[in-house]
Enzyme design. Structure first.
Site, PDB file in Angstrom:
ATOM      1  N   ASP A 128       0.853  -1.186   0.000  1.00 33.92           N
ATOM      2  CA  ASP A 128       0.000   0.000   0.000  1.00 33.92           C
ATOM      3  C   ASP A 128       0.885   1.230   0.000  1.00 33.92           C
ATOM      4  OD1 ASP A 128      -2.463  -1.368   0.081  1.00 33.92           O
ATOM      5  OD2 ASP A 128      -2.409  -1.518   2.255  1.00 33.92           O
ATOM      6  N   ASP A 144      -7.032  -1.425  -4.592  1.00 30.34           N
ATOM      7  CA  ASP A 144      -8.062  -1.025  -3.630  1.00 30.34           C
ATOM      8  C   ASP A 144      -8.977   0.037  -4.243  1.00 30.34           C
ATOM      9  OD1 ASP A 144      -6.845  -2.712  -1.770  1.00 30.34           O
ATOM     10  OD2 ASP A 144      -5.711  -1.076  -0.843  1.00 30.34           O
TER      11      ASP A 144
END
Length: 177
Positions: A128, A144
């Site tokens: 991330d 995401d």
């Protein structure tokens, strides 16, 4: 008889187009994660808009918002089932302009789930790197984004765009009476 062949041929073309577009979206996700690893790992966050949005490398051993930490086996079992269901449903969506938004929803859901599954399978975690500092939102990635946008769009489409009788392709598991 010829109609059935045409329909079958169209299903193959639809499936191929889906897989090609999905591969492009997954490649974009993986490329951005590769950039994050090579340019952000072990370094301080890089603000794009000071105090609002920054690139900040982190790893996630769970799902969205860090839930289900270290439950990799669960992801390895459920994600392929979800991918197969999304692909199957995608093929059931009628081939008309009216349903193009629904096709994009399926494509984004599939690509996002597959992109994060690739990370989990290759590394045991998901990379991330996108962070909205202003609202202290959890760090996330491009896959995401795909899943979030698709989910929001799905709700809007179901609530405001399509009538119940237009969503018959979702009732694939119902038995005919």
């Amino acid at each position: 008889m010829e109609k059935k062949t045409d329909r079958g041929s169209n299903k193959w073309k639809t499936a191929l187009l889906f897989l090609v577009l999905s591969a492009v979206l997954i490649a974009l996700d993986q490329w951005t994660k590769l950039l994050a690893v090579s340019h952000l790992e072990g370094k301080p966050a890089w603000p794009l808009i000071s105090g609002v949005f920054e690139f900040s490398y982190t790893v996630n051993y769970g799902a969205a918002f860090g839930i289900l930490q270290n439950r990799q086996l669960l992801f390895y079992i459920t994600t392929p089932v979800i991918l197969a269901a999304v692909f199957y449903l995608y093929l059931q969506i009628p081939a008309s302009k009216r349903y193009l938004p629904m096709k994009w929803v399926g494509l984004l859901l599939f690509s996002g789930a597959a992109g994060n599954l690739i990370d989990r399978a290759a590394q045991g975690y998901v990379v991330d790197f996108l962070y909205f500092k202003l609202i202290d939102f959890p760090v996330f990635n491009v896959a995401d984004c795909y899943v979030t946008v698709a989910t929001a769009a799905l709700f809007v489409l179901i609530l405001f765009v399509y009538k119940e009788d237009e969503l018959g392709f979702f009732k694939v598991w119902e038995r005919e009476k």
